[in-house]
Design a protein around this motif. Structure first.
Motif, mmCIF file in Angstrom:
data_model
loop_
_atom_site.group_PDB
_atom_site.id
_atom_site.type_symbol
_atom_site.label_atom_id
_atom_site.label_comp_id
_atom_site.label_asym_id
_atom_site.label_seq_id
_atom_site.Cartn_x
_atom_site.Cartn_y
_atom_site.Cartn_z
ATOM 1 N N LYS A 1 0.777 -1.236 0.097
ATOM 2 C CA LYS A 1 -0.056 0.035 -0.005
ATOM 3 C C LYS A 1 0.978 1.065 -0.029
ATOM 4 O O LYS A 1 0.785 2.228 -0.718
ATOM 5 C CB LYS A 1 -0.922 0.027 1.453
ATOM 6 N N VAL B 1 8.712 -4.461 -8.272
ATOM 7 C CA VAL B 1 7.601 -3.435 -8.173
ATOM 8 C C VAL B 1 7.606 -3.228 -9.939
ATOM 9 O O VAL B 1 8.745 -2.799 -10.330
ATOM 10 C CB VAL B 1 7.603 -2.163 -7.408
ATOM 11 N N GLN C 1 1.732 6.547 -6.878
ATOM 12 C CA GLN C 1 0.436 7.246 -7.423
ATOM 13 C C GLN C 1 0.340 8.707 -7.043
ATOM 14 O O GLN C 1 -0.288 9.433 -7.645
ATOM 15 C CB GLN C 1 -0.851 6.439 -7.194
ATOM 16 N N GLU D 1 -0.021 2.748 -13.177
ATOM 17 C CA GLU D 1 -0.402 1.044 -12.553
ATOM 18 C C GLU D 1 0.621 0.451 -11.862
ATOM 19 O O GLU D 1 1.777 0.739 -12.486
ATOM 20 C CB GLU D 1 -0.691 0.278 -13.767
ATOM 21 N N VAL D 2 0.575 0.292 -10.614
ATOM 22 C CA VAL D 2 1.483 -0.607 -9.748
ATOM 23 C C VAL D 2 1.338 -1.712 -9.555
ATOM 24 O O VAL D 2 -0.019 -2.212 -9.074
ATOM 25 C CB VAL D 2 1.901 0.309 -8.545
ATOM 26 N N ARG D 3 2.316 -2.619 -9.717
ATOM 27 C CA ARG D 3 2.184 -4.208 -9.466
ATOM 28 C C ARG D 3 3.322 -4.528 -8.382
ATOM 29 O O ARG D 3 4.398 -4.392 -8.853
ATOM 30 C CB ARG D 3 2.194 -5.076 -10.516
ATOM 31 N N VAL E 1 5.920 -0.920 -12.672
ATOM 32 C CA VAL E 1 5.312 0.374 -12.852
ATOM 33 C C VAL E 1 4.836 0.997 -14.299
ATOM 34 O O VAL E 1 5.875 1.057 -14.966
ATOM 35 C CB VAL E 1 5.930 1.566 -12.213
ATOM 36 N N THR F 1 2.600 1.611 -3.423
ATOM 37 C CA THR F 1 1.456 1.936 -4.509
ATOM 38 C C THR F 1 1.002 3.342 -4.271
ATOM 39 O O THR F 1 1.146 4.244 -5.286
ATOM 40 C CB THR F 1 0.352 1.192 -4.412
#
Length: 65
Positions: free
Chosen positions: A16, A40, A23, A30-32, A42, A19
């Motif tokens: 969290k 990570v 953001q 878009e974040v994974r 992005v 991310t």
């Protein structure tokens, strides 16, 4: 999509925090986050150094993968 190695991630709070940090700089990003791989991904209009800076500000060690 940019991929980064991130040290120090261990839980949902980390996901969290990272991310939200990215953001905050690019709301459309878009974040994974993959905790087990410590990576990570992005998708963002931000340059890599801006993404790294945002994650660093949260206290995580990060480098381009």
């Amino acid at each position: 999509m940019q991929t980064f190695n991130v040290e120090g991630m261990s839980c949902g709070h980390c996901v969290k925090a990272i991310t939200q940090a990215v953001q905050a700089k690019d709301p459309a990003a878009e974040v994974r986050v993959d905790l087990s791989a410590k990576t990570v991904q992005v998708q963002s209009s931000l340059p890599a150094d801006a993404v790294i800076a945002a994650i660093n500000e949260e206290g995580y060690g990060v480098s381009a993968a």
